[in-house]
Design an enzyme around this catalytic site. Structure first.
Site, PDB file in Angstrom:
ATOM      1  N   HIS A 158      -6.120   3.743   4.375  1.00 60.62           N
ATOM      2  CA  HIS A 158      -6.604   4.065   5.726  1.00 60.62           C
ATOM      3  C   HIS A 158      -6.735   5.577   5.944  1.00 60.62           C
ATOM      4  O   HIS A 158      -7.265   6.001   6.970  1.00 60.62           O
ATOM      5  CB  HIS A 158      -5.668   3.493   6.794  1.00 60.62           C
ATOM      6  CG  HIS A 158      -5.616   2.001   6.824  1.00 60.62           C
ATOM      7  ND1 HIS A 158      -6.737   1.221   6.961  1.00 60.62           N
ATOM      8  CD2 HIS A 158      -4.561   1.143   6.724  1.00 60.62           C
ATOM      9  CE1 HIS A 158      -6.386  -0.056   6.952  1.00 60.62           C
ATOM     10  NE2 HIS A 158      -5.077  -0.129   6.799  1.00 60.62           N
ATOM     11  N   ASP A 193      -6.943  -5.783   0.196  1.00 57.36           N
ATOM     12  CA  ASP A 193      -5.923  -5.702   1.238  1.00 57.36           C
ATOM     13  C   ASP A 193      -6.346  -6.539   2.458  1.00 57.36           C
ATOM     14  O   ASP A 193      -7.544  -6.771   2.681  1.00 57.36           O
ATOM     15  CB  ASP A 193      -5.747  -4.245   1.657  1.00 57.36           C
ATOM     16  CG  ASP A 193      -4.522  -3.996   2.511  1.00 57.36           C
ATOM     17  OD1 ASP A 193      -3.496  -3.606   1.952  1.00 57.36           O
ATOM     18  OD2 ASP A 193      -4.613  -4.184   3.743  1.00 57.36           O
ATOM     19  N   HIS A 195      -6.293  -5.552   5.461  1.00 56.47           N
ATOM     20  CA  HIS A 195      -7.024  -4.652   6.356  1.00 56.47           C
ATOM     21  C   HIS A 195      -8.096  -3.891   5.598  1.00 56.47           C
ATOM     22  O   HIS A 195      -7.912  -3.525   4.436  1.00 56.47           O
ATOM     23  CB  HIS A 195      -6.061  -3.647   6.996  1.00 56.47           C
ATOM     24  CG  HIS A 195      -4.916  -4.276   7.715  1.00 56.47           C
ATOM     25  ND1 HIS A 195      -3.694  -4.493   7.110  1.00 56.47           N
ATOM     26  CD2 HIS A 195      -4.804  -4.741   8.983  1.00 56.47           C
ATOM     27  CE1 HIS A 195      -2.867  -5.055   7.987  1.00 56.47           C
ATOM     28  NE2 HIS A 195      -3.528  -5.210   9.124  1.00 56.47           N
ATOM     29  N   ASP A 282      -0.860  -8.128   1.642  1.00 58.67           N
ATOM     30  CA  ASP A 282      -0.643  -8.572   3.010  1.00 58.67           C
ATOM     31  C   ASP A 282      -1.633  -9.634   3.473  1.00 58.67           C
ATOM     32  O   ASP A 282      -1.554 -10.105   4.610  1.00 58.67           O
ATOM     33  CB  ASP A 282      -0.627  -7.407   4.000  1.00 58.67           C
ATOM     34  CG  ASP A 282      -1.718  -6.383   3.735  1.00 58.67           C
ATOM     35  OD1 ASP A 282      -2.487  -6.565   2.777  1.00 58.67           O
ATOM     36  OD2 ASP A 282      -1.790  -5.395   4.481  1.00 58.67           O
TER      37      ASP A 282
END
Length: 344
Positions: A158, A193, A195, A282
């Site tokens: 990120h 991931d 996200h 995740d």
């Protein structure tokens, strides 16, 4: 396969982060490392400690203003009477093309995209060692290893060229990819991931030497919200070199693997000389963020599919994956599946 890890990554631990207007316990905690190490140990991976690579490979990705901020912000923050123990921004510029602020309060808002990446006195050291782990994994592949795994914490995907956010400070995946460009003419990044890796996408968005592909929960109602949509294809020379697969909430193994099949088809059309996997765990059905529903067995299938269909040198960078009983086993299953696919 070697596992690259540096012990100072344990030190960073902001104890809370702001979500839905409330301070909550930070799930990006040092205990993640212990679970992931259990998975690496179960596979009897050779453990390697990275050397000090300095700032050179990191500065190929992040701006000098941002690196100076990360190194010095906490020291300056401590001079503010009554300031919180951790740096969390409380103001953000609507435009970032004007005068660079002198106040650390304003610099925090300038360089921190949200309130989920607080900075403590140990953040810089841990982030630096996390990046060195990614660099060393890429170096192992540069000198002939077929694959290497970097246990990076804090994660990185990120983080933009001059922005922290989403528990991320230095973009380990992008740093590894850029370092690989010293030898390889083309690099593909496959992000699995939960996200979307908005920082990685932004860093390479106008380039055609690095293909960025991401599978993630649909950001229309999920972090990072503003990025990760299927319409984002790159810009300028990078147009057509970014591909996103937003997945419906609750997508399980078969749906994830169906999207992965399409992602791999695009990657093979690019014909990269080397692959970087941004390995978030995740997307697991039992992860605290509860966005997707990949099973422990599914991670084995994902690893095997990638290795079978994208043969060649591969660097695996740890991204998300939060504390749950199965975290270590999910890593072990992915790497075991990957190694099984790589031997075919």
């Amino acid at each position: 396969m070697k596992c690259v890890f540096s012990a100072p990554q344990h030190k960073h631990y902001p104890e809370s982060f702001l979500v839905n207007g409330l301070r909550q316990e930070n799930p990006e905690m040092p205990g993640r490392i212990d679970k992931l190490l259990e998975g690496a140990t179960a596979l009897e991976l050779e453990m390697v400690t990275p050397p000090d690579y300095g700032l050179g490979p990191i500065a190929r990705v992040h701006t000098p203003e941002y690196l100076e901020f990360l190194q010095n912000a906490y020291k300056h923050w401590q001079r503010i009477p009554g300031a919180a123990a951790e740096i969390t921004p409380n103001i953000h510029p609507t435009h970032r093309d004007g005068v660079y602020p002198a106040s650390v309060v304003a610099q925090a808002g300038y360089h921190m995209a949200d309130a989920s990446a607080p900075i403590t006195g140990e953040t810089w050291e841990s982030a630096l060692h996390s990046a060195w782990s990614a660099i060393h994994a890429s170096e192992l592949v540069l000198v002939g290893e077929k694959s290497a795994y970097a246990l990076c914490r804090p994660p990185g995907h990120h983080a933009g060229a001059d922005l922290a956010g989403g528990f991320c400070y230095l973009n380990n995946t992008a740093i590894a990819a850029q370092n690989l460009r010293r030898k390889y003419g083309s690099v593909a990044i496959l992000d699995v991931d939960l996200h979307h890796g908005n920082g990685t996408q932004d860093i390479f968005y106008s380039r055609n030497d690095v293909l960025t592909v991401s599978l993630h929960a649909d950001p229309i109602r999920f972090y990072p919200f503003f990025w990760g949509h299927a319409s984002e294809r790159g810009e300028a020379s990078g147009l057509g070199y970014n591909l996103n697969f937003p997945l419906p909430r609750g997508t399980a193994d078969d749906g994830f693997l169906a999207a992965l099949d399409k992602a791999i088809t695009r990657i093979n059309a690019f014909s990269p000389e080397v692959l970087v996997i941004a390995l978030g765990l995740d997307a697991f059905e039992g992860d605290p963020f509860a966005g997707l529903a990949v099973t422990t067995e599914g991670y084995g299938r994902i690893g095997k599919t990638i290795a079978e269909r994208i043969p060649g040198p591969t660097v695996i960078i740890q991204e998300g994956g939060y504390l749950c009983d199965e975290l270590g086993q999910n890593l072990a299953n992915f790497l075991k599946g990957f190694e099984a696919g790589a031997t075919k």
